[in-house]
Scaffold this motif. Structure first.
Motif, PDB file in Angstrom:
ATOM      1  N   TYR A  24      43.145  52.904  34.785  1.00 49.87           N
ATOM      2  CA  TYR A  24      43.521  54.196  35.351  1.00 49.87           C
ATOM      3  C   TYR A  24      44.352  54.096  36.633  1.00 49.87           C
ATOM      4  N   GLY A  25      44.647  52.883  37.093  1.00 54.10           N
ATOM      5  CA  GLY A  25      45.451  52.744  38.298  1.00 54.10           C
ATOM      6  C   GLY A  25      44.639  53.025  39.548  1.00 54.10           C
ATOM      7  N   THR A  26      45.320  53.034  40.694  1.00 54.32           N
ATOM      8  CA  THR A  26      44.604  53.215  41.955  1.00 54.32           C
ATOM      9  C   THR A  26      44.728  54.629  42.488  1.00 54.32           C
ATOM     10  N   LYS A  27      45.405  55.514  41.746  1.00 52.74           N
ATOM     11  CA  LYS A  27      45.592  56.881  42.241  1.00 52.74           C
ATOM     12  C   LYS A  27      44.646  57.847  41.543  1.00 52.74           C
ATOM     13  N   SER A  28      44.047  58.736  42.340  1.00 52.00           N
ATOM     14  CA  SER A  28      43.271  59.822  41.772  1.00 52.00           C
ATOM     15  C   SER A  28      43.694  61.094  42.484  1.00 52.00           C
ATOM     16  N   GLY A  29      44.140  62.101  41.740  1.00 55.05           N
ATOM     17  CA  GLY A  29      44.720  63.283  42.355  1.00 55.05           C
ATOM     18  C   GLY A  29      45.949  62.860  43.130  1.00 55.05           C
ATOM     19  N   SER A  30      46.017  63.267  44.395  1.00 59.10           N
ATOM     20  CA  SER A  30      47.204  62.921  45.181  1.00 59.10           C
ATOM     21  C   SER A  30      46.957  61.682  46.032  1.00 59.10           C
TER      22      SER A  30
END
Lengths: 292, 391
Positions: free
Chosen positions: B61-67
């Motif tokens: 899911y990568g290192t970004k969640s939302g902004s």
């Protein structure tokens, strides 16, 4: 009544077989400590290496279990010759603190190496099918493995007894335990005797580790986990006394098993009560003391 | 072009660039997550699994969640050391500026950290710690794994559902063992069963033959156990098999035969049941995806354990906490976002109970069987949406 009989036979068979494993892994330290007065805290490491070697031979090289036990025992004996000549030799005349530091360091190295080579988990047992089966004995099912361990233990006791009493090596050993300088003066090569005794003791520990792993599972922390029980046997049996080591080991095995059987939660402490009482009896100059 | 106009143009461009930069500064805000794990020492396997799960989740899911971007800061606790856990938590919050904590393998670690996070309002996700009273110690705790009462109650239910009447409880003599004993006893009696005897086995036990003998003599039809994974569990089950108890009674444990531990057992473990919140054989898409990414990263022989799965769910909760953030980290918003949150995890449908912050999830009863020549935990029965009962 039935309950009592079945309890007693259980304690007899399982306690004695457990005691035999304890005897095998601690007799080496009893002998070497008696001879050299060196507190070898890495003794359990030889048992662990023996056990690991045996399982590795069975699982990876499909060697016959009994053959693997023999190969592991001999290999560890040879390895210990090298270690004795290379490392232990340096510390015989050093202070106890140096000896403890060095040997516990060796034990740590062994733990780390086993962890690195075989992983942190317990090694699965590789007992042959014949030993996993059960036989009817004294009106109950007993695992063949337990009887096998008792047989191996008895064979070792008899062999050691013969070596101690009937061979020149045994006579020299007894002399050197009692008074090393006098033995040296009488023309016994005490230093060579040390090396042989060390190899014998380490080999027996490896044998104990190899045949005992049905009871004492192999894991990297093995050298420390069973150090206490080895030390109990050494402390109670006196320097280099093979016969009392055998008796004490069996007593420890029986007391420990009985304690766990009758008082499951607190059973683990019963063995220490036994140790304390036994040592108290010795201090007061009871007949037990004269044996050693 | 006049000199003046050009100056204006440059100034304007600079202003726009500055505004953009400050805008993207907001967008690229980072939330730091402190991970207190057992990366060395006797529980290093659990620490390894924790790190694997984080790596796998980030890979998916990568290192970004939302902004916002999530950054993990690892701290090693290296054994059972509640005092160190507390000081690591303080360091992470004060010095490293983390907004969320996770990890917590042993329950005493979490208990020691509770006063710290109560003061600093730091949401903390318990990735494995399973002691029942933990969540009452801080409103900032949320459980990603199980409450130990859940599998113990399912042990009792499964035994009763199979018509078992006489139970022997054999648990390790430490707090989690006592929790299991308490919950099992209560539930099994409610279901009309009888507790023949209960043994608390000292943790330093080596030869388990004496316990196997006691159990065999009591002739139970079900043996409920909970022992630490590794040497104790293996020694105990070997002793039960040697004494023939595995043939005469149903044996049901909790985590003892976890997939990564199975290769350490003999075939005499076949037939033993366990009750826990994950089964490797689940075929839901999330589990299939997790297995795939684990195999890619850690080799085809990697076996996913329960201590992989609940930390993985913990990371899911953390991403949820970060997803709702706008600007500066708001701990209340983070907690509100996970209370009542439900999603599909590799271990099945999950929901955080909004009142207790405990997990409401499936508990699976699995049986060790030989499938294609390999010992495997085969899913036998699913107990759906098990919450935490009041005992």
């Amino acid at each position: 009544m039935d309950y009592l009989v079945s309890s007693l036979t259980f304690i007899a068979i399982y306690g004695v077989s457990y005691g035999m494993v304890i005897f095998l892994i601690s007799i080496g330290l009893v002998i070497t400590m008696g001879l050299m007065r060196v507190i070898n805290l890495a003794h359990g490491a030889f048992a662990a290496i023996g056990g690991y070697l045996c399982t590795a031979l069975v699982s990876s090289y499909k060697l016959n279990f009994y053959l693997a036990v023999v190969v592991a025992t001999l290999s560890v004996a040879v390895l210990s010759l090298i270690v004795e000549r290379g490392i232990y030799r340096q510390i015989y005349r050093k202070s106890e603190l140096d000896q403890v530091l060095l040997t516990i360091g060796l034990a740590f190295i062994t733990v780390a190496s086993l962890n690195f080579l075989f992983g942190p988990n317990v090694v699965p047992s590789q007992l042959p099918a014949t030993l996993s089966g059960t036989v009817e004995l004294l009106g109950r099912d007993v695992q063949m493995y337990r009887l096998f361990v008792v047989a191996v233990g008895l064979a070792v006791v008899v062999a050691l007894w013969a070596i101690f009493n009937w061979t020149m090596f045994g006579a020299g050993l007894r002399a050197a335990v009692d008074n090393p300088s006098m033995a040296q003066a009488a023309g016994i090569d005490v230093s060579r005797l040390f090396t042989l005794a060390f190899a014998l003791g380490s080999g027996l520990a490896a044998l104990g580790g190899a045949v005992g792993y049905g009871m004492l599972p192999l894991e990297p922390l093995y050298p420390f986990k069973y150090l206490i029980i080895i030390m109990i046997v050494v402390a109670l049996s006196g320097f280099g006394n093979m016969r009392s080591a055998a008796a004490i080991s069996i007593a420890v095995g029986v007391v420990d098993t009985a304690g766990r059987y009758f008082f499951p939660t607190y059973g683990a402490f019963i063995i220490y009560v036994f140790v304390i009482l036994y040592l108290l009896a010795q201090i007061e100059g009871s007949p037990l003391r004269r044996k050693s | 072009m006049s000199k003046r106009f050009r100056t204006h143009l440059v100034a304007g461009a600079l202003a726009v660039a500055g505004a953009l930069a400050s805008l993207s500064g907001v967008a690229a805000q980072t939330v730091k997550v402190g991970v207190i794990g057992q990366f060395t020492g006797p529980y290093a396997l659990a620490g390894k699994q924790l790190r694997e799960s984080i790596d796998a989740y980030v890979a998916q899911y990568g290192t970004k969640s939302g902004s916002q971007t999530i950054e993990f800061v690892y701290k090693d606790i290296g054994g059972s050391n509640p005092a160190l856990a507390k000081s690591l938590a303080e360091q992470l919050i004060v010095k490293d500026g983390v907004s969320i904590l996770t990890g917590f393998f042993l329950s005493p670690e979490a208990a020691a950290v509770a006063p710290v996070i109560n003061e600093t309002k730091t949401p903390s996700v318990l990735s494995v710690a399973a002691s029942p009273p933990l969540l009452k110690m801080s409103p900032w705790f949320v459980r990603a794994g199980q409450n130990l009462w859940q599998p113990a109650i399912i042990q009792a239910d499964f035994a009763a559902d199979n018509g078992k009447k006489r139970a022997y409880i054999a648990v390790a003599d430490y707090a989690p063992g006592h929790d299991v004993q308490e919950a099992f006893t209560k539930r099994f009696k409610e279901r009309g069963g009888e507790i023949v005897a209960a043994d608390r086995i000292p943790l330093n036990t080596v030869d388990f033959a004496a316990f196997a003998e006691r159990i065999a003599n009591a002739k139970p039809d079900i043996v409920a156990t909970f022992l630490p994974n590794g040497a104790p569990a293996i020694g105990f089950f070997n002793a039960l098999a040697a004494r023939g108890v595995t043939k005469t009674a149903m044996i049901i444990g909790i985590a003892e035969t976890d997939d990564p531990d199975l290769p350490s057992y003999n075939d005499n473990i076949i037939g033993v049941y366990t009750s826990i919140f994950y089964a490797g054989g689940l075929t839901n898409p999330e589990n299939v995806a997790l297995k795939k990414v684990m195999a890619e990263k850690f080799g085809a022989n990697h076996a996913i354990g329960v201590n992989n799965v609940s930390p993985y769910d913990g990371i899911r909760l953390i991403y949820r906490m970060v997803e709702v953030q706008k600007g500066k980290f708001d701990p209340d918003a983070a907690m509100t976002a996970v209370k009542g949150f439900s999603w599909n995890s590799p271990s099945g449908p999950k929901q955080i109970d909004p009142d207790t912050r405990e997990m409401i999830h499936n508990i699976y009863v699995r049986q060790v069987q030989k499938v294609d020549g390999k010992l495997t935990n085969v899913l036998v029965k699913t107990y759906e949406k098990v919450g935490v009962p009041k005992l």
